[in-house]
Design a protein around this motif. Structure first.
Motif, PDB file in Angstrom:
ATOM      1  N   GLY A   4      19.794   4.476  18.980  1.00 53.91           N
ATOM      2  CA  GLY A   4      20.725   3.197  17.134  1.00 53.91           C
ATOM      3  C   GLY A   4      22.300   3.818  18.779  1.00 53.91           C
ATOM      4  N   THR A  46      17.841   9.386  17.671  1.00 58.67           N
ATOM      5  CA  THR A  46      18.117   9.520  16.315  1.00 58.67           C
ATOM      6  C   THR A  46      16.823   9.403  16.178  1.00 58.67           C
ATOM      7  N   LEU A  68      13.768  10.202  13.234  1.00 54.86           N
ATOM      8  CA  LEU A  68      12.722   9.982  12.146  1.00 54.86           C
ATOM      9  C   LEU A  68      12.014  11.287  11.822  1.00 54.86           C
ATOM     10  N   ARG A 121       9.718   3.037   5.658  1.00 57.88           N
ATOM     11  CA  ARG A 121      10.012   2.426   6.316  1.00 57.88           C
ATOM     12  C   ARG A 121       9.373   1.677   7.594  1.00 57.88           C
ATOM     13  N   LEU A 172      21.787  -1.325   4.636  1.00 55.27           N
ATOM     14  CA  LEU A 172      21.546  -0.047   4.539  1.00 55.27           C
ATOM     15  C   LEU A 172      22.440   0.452   3.643  1.00 55.27           C
ATOM     16  N   SER A 221      23.542   6.048   5.070  1.00 52.32           N
ATOM     17  CA  SER A 221      22.955   5.686   5.702  1.00 52.32           C
ATOM     18  C   SER A 221      23.122   6.765   6.975  1.00 52.32           C
ATOM     19  N   TYR A 224      21.100   6.361   9.573  1.00 54.92           N
ATOM     20  CA  TYR A 224      20.588   5.255   9.817  1.00 54.92           C
ATOM     21  C   TYR A 224      21.345   3.922  10.832  1.00 54.92           C
ATOM     22  N   SER A 225      20.956   3.642  11.922  1.00 50.47           N
ATOM     23  CA  SER A 225      21.796   2.839  12.413  1.00 50.47           C
ATOM     24  C   SER A 225      20.872   1.429  12.660  1.00 50.47           C
ATOM     25  N   CYS A 279      18.563   0.886  15.698  1.00 48.93           N
ATOM     26  CA  CYS A 279      17.170   1.792  16.111  1.00 48.93           C
ATOM     27  C   CYS A 279      16.271   1.014  15.907  1.00 48.93           C
ATOM     28  N   ILE A 316      12.905   2.459  11.320  1.00 49.07           N
ATOM     29  CA  ILE A 316      14.649   3.366   9.633  1.00 49.07           C
ATOM     30  C   ILE A 316      13.354   3.140   8.454  1.00 49.07           C
TER      31      ILE A 316
END
Length: 352
Positions: free
Chosen positions: A3, A22, A24, A34, A90, A94, A96-97, A100, A103
């Motif tokens: 990401g 990254t 999960l 997801r 997001l 968050s 996460y990017s 990715c 996410i």
């Protein structure tokens, strides 16, 4: 899984964008969904805002407007099922990017994407459409018969404001920052129905912002407009070349009618006593447009989801037609984000 993240430098250093690995979690939380990301919109990072609300991280995820397909849902998710197409933004915290491959996001930040709407279009226009809704509905309380002045109507945000206002029966004036943008705005027509121009008057300001006030006074018979939405204003007379295209704060107040409403994007707006006096005499009001307010607070989560759902429905039916953003491949995302952060106003969409 990789990401894009921002490594914020010192106060006088430019932020650096880096690719990071990254992962999960193996077990999906109860309300988490997801999502396999198909497209991600890139917008400038407001590092000062993140610091103000207490989001302190060495690496800040980049890319928050996402569109994709549901892969898996948590045990308590009730709104979505696997293989459904979704779109959302997001939250600020968050981890996460959006770049990715997959996410995890809470179901309360997502809405279903209509089949007719492309993932690239949804991810690229969601943020600007949300800002337009916030400015016109939440702050200005627009209604049929109102008059609206949109600064720089050819921008992605300005275009959304124009189309949304026209749909609700508002008479729209706007400014143009170049001859090319002026021609584009003059030719704006709705996609369905009567093909009258969307904009009642396009006011060129590329020769000088002094034309703004006389034009609005003439078009409104001296009454002024009910709503003004800007993309920034000049606080002083002597500013940069780029800022010269922006209206002066006193001109914005001058074009407001009695009981008018000014929605500003200027974060550091300062009004002098004469400006406040003029607002008082007109019984006018001022609101600040913070585009992150919906994801920074859960106080009106239901209204936020209703707005997102209405946005994607209007984009799928052609009521809202964003300027097409040419999708860039994932390997160009870092360079694209550096350009966006430098110019602060440009956008990009990455297709995964």
């Amino acid at each position: 899984m990789k990401g894009l993240f921002c490594r914020a430098g010192a106060s006088d250093a430019e932020p650096k964008f880096v690719i990071q690995e990254t992962t999960l979690p193996d077990v999906l939380g109860g309300h988490l969904v997801r999502v396999q990301v198909k497209a991600c919109g890139l917008s400038p990072l407001d590092l000062k805002l993140l610091d103000d609300i207490g989001v302190h991280r060495d690496l800040i995820p980049v890319g928050r407007e996402v569109a994709g397909v549901v892969l898996q849902v948590g045990s308590q998710v009730s709104f979505f099922h696997p293989e459904e197409e979704v779109v959302g933004i997001l939250p600020l915290d968050s981890p996460y990017s959006g770049l990715c491959g997959a996410i995890d996001i809470d179901e309360h930040y997502l809405v279903q994407k209509p089949e007719k709407l492309s993932s690239v279009c949804a991810a690229g226009a969601l943020r600007d459409a949300l800002c337009a809704y916030t400015a016109l509905h939440t702050h200005a309380r627009m209604a049929a018969g109102h008059t609206l002045l949109v600064m720089d109507g050819a921008s992605s945000f300005g275009l959304m404001c124009i189309q949304l206002a026209c749909y609700h029966g508002v008479k729209v004036f706007t400014t143009s920052h170049s001859p090319q943008k002026h021609a584009f705005l003059e030719q704006l027509r709705p996609s369905v129905g009567v093909q009258d121009p969307l904009v009642a008057k396009v006011i060129p300001v590329f020769n000088g912002p002094s034309d703004l006030l006389p034009a609005v006074v003439e078009e409104t018979g001296g009454l002024g407009v009910d709503i003004v939405i800007d993309s920034g204003v000049r606080l002083h007379e002597e500013e940069s070349e780029e800022a010269k295209l922006l209206p002066h704060k006193h001109d914005v107040i001058s074009v407001l009618g009695v009981g008018g409403h000014w929605v500003t994007s200027q974060k550091d707006l300062q009004l002098d006593p004469p400006d406040c006096r003029l607002l008082y005499l007109k019984s006018a009001s001022l609101s600040f447009l913070n585009h992150e307010v919906w994801t920074a607070s859960s106080a009106q989560q239901g209204r936020y989801l209703h707005i997102l759902k209405d946005i994607v429905e209007k984009m799928s039916t052609g009521v809202l037609r964003p300027q097409p953003e040419e999708a860039v491949p994932l390997y160009e995302a870092t360079v694209a984000m550096e350009t966006i952060q430098c110019h602060q106003k440009k956008k990009a969409v990455v297709k995964l």
